[in-house]
Motif scaffolding. Structure first.
Motif, mmCIF file in Angstrom:
data_model
loop_
_atom_site.group_PDB
_atom_site.id
_atom_site.type_symbol
_atom_site.label_atom_id
_atom_site.label_comp_id
_atom_site.label_asym_id
_atom_site.label_seq_id
_atom_site.Cartn_x
_atom_site.Cartn_y
_atom_site.Cartn_z
ATOM 1 N N TYR A 174 0.865 -1.189 0.000
ATOM 2 C CA TYR A 174 0.000 0.000 0.000
ATOM 3 C C TYR A 174 0.895 1.230 0.000
ATOM 4 O O TYR A 174 1.271 1.752 1.054
ATOM 5 N N ASP A 175 1.246 1.693 -1.196
ATOM 6 C CA ASP A 175 2.274 2.723 -1.322
ATOM 7 C C ASP A 175 1.825 3.963 -2.092
ATOM 8 O O ASP A 175 2.627 4.853 -2.334
ATOM 9 N N VAL A 176 0.563 4.021 -2.490
ATOM 10 C CA VAL A 176 0.083 5.163 -3.273
ATOM 11 C C VAL A 176 -0.657 6.117 -2.339
ATOM 12 O O VAL A 176 -1.744 5.799 -1.847
ATOM 13 N N PRO A 177 -0.085 7.291 -2.058
ATOM 14 C CA PRO A 177 -0.735 8.194 -1.094
ATOM 15 C C PRO A 177 -2.032 8.780 -1.626
ATOM 16 O O PRO A 177 -2.141 9.168 -2.790
ATOM 17 N N ILE A 178 -3.037 8.814 -0.755
ATOM 18 C CA ILE A 178 -4.306 9.495 -1.007
ATOM 19 C C ILE A 178 -4.296 10.724 -0.112
ATOM 20 O O ILE A 178 -4.316 10.610 1.109
ATOM 21 N N TYR A 179 -4.239 11.904 -0.704
ATOM 22 C CA TYR A 179 -3.996 13.115 0.070
ATOM 23 C C TYR A 179 -5.280 13.839 0.465
ATOM 24 O O TYR A 179 -6.248 13.897 -0.289
ATOM 25 N N ARG A 180 -5.235 14.426 1.678
ATOM 26 C CA ARG A 180 -6.238 15.399 2.087
ATOM 27 C C ARG A 180 -6.033 16.694 1.305
ATOM 28 O O ARG A 180 -4.975 16.923 0.704
ATOM 29 N N ARG A 181 -7.022 17.556 1.359
ATOM 30 C CA ARG A 181 -6.879 18.885 0.757
ATOM 31 C C ARG A 181 -5.846 19.685 1.535
ATOM 32 O O ARG A 181 -5.964 19.859 2.760
ATOM 33 N N PRO A 182 -4.821 20.216 0.886
ATOM 34 C CA PRO A 182 -3.828 21.039 1.580
ATOM 35 C C PRO A 182 -4.429 22.347 2.067
ATOM 36 O O PRO A 182 -5.281 22.939 1.401
ATOM 37 N N SER A 183 -3.971 22.802 3.217
ATOM 38 C CA SER A 183 -4.519 24.036 3.779
ATOM 39 C C SER A 183 -4.133 25.263 2.963
ATOM 40 O O SER A 183 -4.804 26.300 3.046
ATOM 41 N N ASN A 184 -3.077 25.172 2.174
ATOM 42 C CA ASN A 184 -2.651 26.336 1.380
ATOM 43 C C ASN A 184 -3.235 26.336 -0.031
ATOM 44 O O ASN A 184 -2.849 27.151 -0.867
ATOM 45 N N LEU A 185 -4.183 25.425 -0.296
ATOM 46 C CA LEU A 185 -4.910 25.447 -1.569
ATOM 47 C C LEU A 185 -6.067 26.434 -1.431
ATOM 48 O O LEU A 185 -6.958 26.264 -0.605
ATOM 49 N N ILE A 186 -6.051 27.477 -2.234
ATOM 50 C CA ILE A 186 -6.969 28.592 -2.075
ATOM 51 C C ILE A 186 -7.908 28.683 -3.272
ATOM 52 O O ILE A 186 -7.473 28.602 -4.427
ATOM 53 N N ASP A 187 -9.205 28.849 -2.982
ATOM 54 C CA ASP A 187 -10.204 29.104 -4.025
ATOM 55 C C ASP A 187 -10.423 30.605 -4.132
ATOM 56 O O ASP A 187 -10.625 31.281 -3.114
ATOM 57 N N VAL A 188 -10.411 31.115 -5.343
ATOM 58 C CA VAL A 188 -10.611 32.547 -5.576
ATOM 59 C C VAL A 188 -11.823 32.740 -6.472
ATOM 60 O O VAL A 188 -11.867 32.235 -7.596
ATOM 61 N N ASN A 189 -12.818 33.464 -5.963
ATOM 62 C CA ASN A 189 -13.996 33.827 -6.740
ATOM 63 C C ASN A 189 -13.674 35.121 -7.487
ATOM 64 O O ASN A 189 -13.685 36.207 -6.911
ATOM 65 N N LEU A 190 -13.388 35.011 -8.773
ATOM 66 C CA LEU A 190 -12.964 36.184 -9.538
ATOM 67 C C LEU A 190 -14.078 37.206 -9.706
ATOM 68 O O LEU A 190 -13.816 38.387 -9.945
ATOM 69 N N GLY A 191 -15.328 36.740 -9.565
ATOM 70 C CA GLY A 191 -16.445 37.665 -9.679
ATOM 71 C C GLY A 191 -16.457 38.731 -8.602
ATOM 72 O O GLY A 191 -17.093 39.775 -8.766
#
Length: 419
Positions: A174-191
């Protein structure tokens, strides 16, 4: 996609999405873990042919096409009487169950399609609460009428909830990492910054005073997130994990016999590259089903790893508890009753009736989900549940025919008055 990511359709989503990692050769990385059985050597279920009902003529429509990108813009045509079109049996019973689950959200949500208002559903939802499931088909006949959106020509694919071998901890096999969402991943609403960008969003990360693109797939596979405490679980096989990422939700079959359910929790913001189309264009595969793609990736592990990395997109997950998997309405999707649809053309929670050139998906469904590949009128993705049979059907599902949207009785007349 459906099931959180709602990348939608399996066959179509495979043209849009890819998974992490290189392919692990058999026996590499320690003792082989227990894996779910693969049906028929990755063979899609043989289609059962059927003769679809032709769409209704589009003129004269109830609503004339207008300059809006929704159902009203596509034009609405009265459908036929549904008295003899709603089949009795398990599909209708499951559809009634799914409709009940949708009602609380259906009555309060804003309908992007322009076809209904929340109050339109009150009578049907009140009746559904106590309607006997043995006569589910009669319920739909009693409370609904059919309309056709646009030309009514339907295209339907399939999705499912994958079951793959996985572990909560890294261990041999079992060597393939399944990652959580990183805290520094940012969503930007351009509107929020410009009216001309309303409805547009981007994802990235902050680098000093700049917002820059997040790591692409090859960087993540290469270890850019390793050792940061983001490992949610570990998969045994990156090819299987590929399809779980496409679906956006799935079940990890743990070494001790337990099950861990995981669901979509974001994506790195990078554009999709359709590896199915890419492989077809290069002459590597003839068809684009899940089974065809999987067979090639397994037979050519090094090339397969490089092909998957050509898709820069990467999906993050969270553990799911309680009922599920959840669709776009926030309720559990129902196997063989839920479809993903474009909410600009179908009210989420509404029933619809499919008549296709493949028998398995024919009948009544409930639009409870959405999908990145599910765009436009009469484009649907059917949910088949979990397990080998669901995987086999969904992996090869591609059907064409006609679709009718079922609206509360009186809706068509009200729409006609708004012309």
């Amino acid at each position: 996609m459906n099931l959180g990511q709602s990348g939608g359709t399996l066959a179509a989503a495979l043209l849009l999405s890819a998974c992490a990692g290189g392919v692990i050769p058999p026996g590499a990385g320690g003792p082989a873990p227990t894996r779910p059985p693969r049906e028929g050597g990755e063979t899609a279920t043989r289609p059962i042919p059927a003769t679809p009902r032709p769409p209704a003529p589009v003129a004269p429509p109830v609503t004339a096409p207008v300059d809006t990108a929704n159902a009203l813009g596509a034009g609405i045509t009265p459908g036929p009487s549904i008295i003899d079109l709603i089949p009795s049996g398990e599909r209708s019973r499951k559809a009634l169950q799914a409709f009940r689950l949708s009602c609380p959200s259906l009555m309060r949500r804003s309908d992007q399609s322009g076809l209904t208002r929340g109050a339109d559903w009150n009578s049907a939802c009140a009746a559904a609460a106590s309607w006997p499931e043995v006569s589910a088909s009669e319920f739909f006949v009693r409370y609904f009428e059919a309309v056709q959106v646009g030309d009514g020509k339907a295209f339907v694919t399939g999705y499912y909830e994958p079951e793959i071998a996985g572990s909560r901890t890294q261990q041999p096999g079992y060597d393939v990492p399944i990652y959580r969402r990183p805290s520094n991943l940012i969503d930007v609403n351009l509107g929020l910054f410009s009216d001309s960008l309303k409805g547009k969003t981007i994802r990235g990360k902050v680098d000093g005073s700049n917002l820059v693109p997040f790591d692409e797939r090859s960087q993540i596979v290469g270890g850019s997130l390793a050792g940061k405490g983001l490992e949610l679980a570990w998969a045994a096989d990156p090819v299987e994990f590929f399809f779980l990422q496409v679906q956006g939700s799935g079940r990890l079959l743990l070494p001790g016999g337990g099950v861990m359910r995981i669901g979509y929790d974001g994506q790195n913001g990078r554009d999709y590259t359709g590896i199915g189309k890419l492989m077809k264009d290069r002459g590597l595969i003839q068809a684009g089903s899940m089974q065809d793609i999987m067979q090639y990736l397994r037979a050519h592990p090094d090339e397969g790893a490089a092909i998957m990395n050509e898709n820069k997109s990467f999906v993050f997950f969270r553990e799911l508890t309680g009922p599920g998997p959840l669709g776009a309405m926030g309720v559990a999707v129902t196997p063989e009753a839920t479809v993903a649809a474009d909410p600009s053309y179908v009210p989420l929670g509404a029933p619809l009736l499919l008549s296709l050139d493949r028998a398995e998906p024919n009948g009544i469904w409930i639009a409870q989900d959405t999908g990145g590949a599910i765009k436009g009128a009469n484009r649907f993705d059917s949910f088949w549940g979990a397990g080998s049979n669901a995987r086999s059907i969904a992996g090869g599902m591609s059907a064409r025919g006609s679709a009718l949207i079922l609206l509360p009785i009186g809706s068509a007349a009200r729409l006609a008055q708004q012309r």
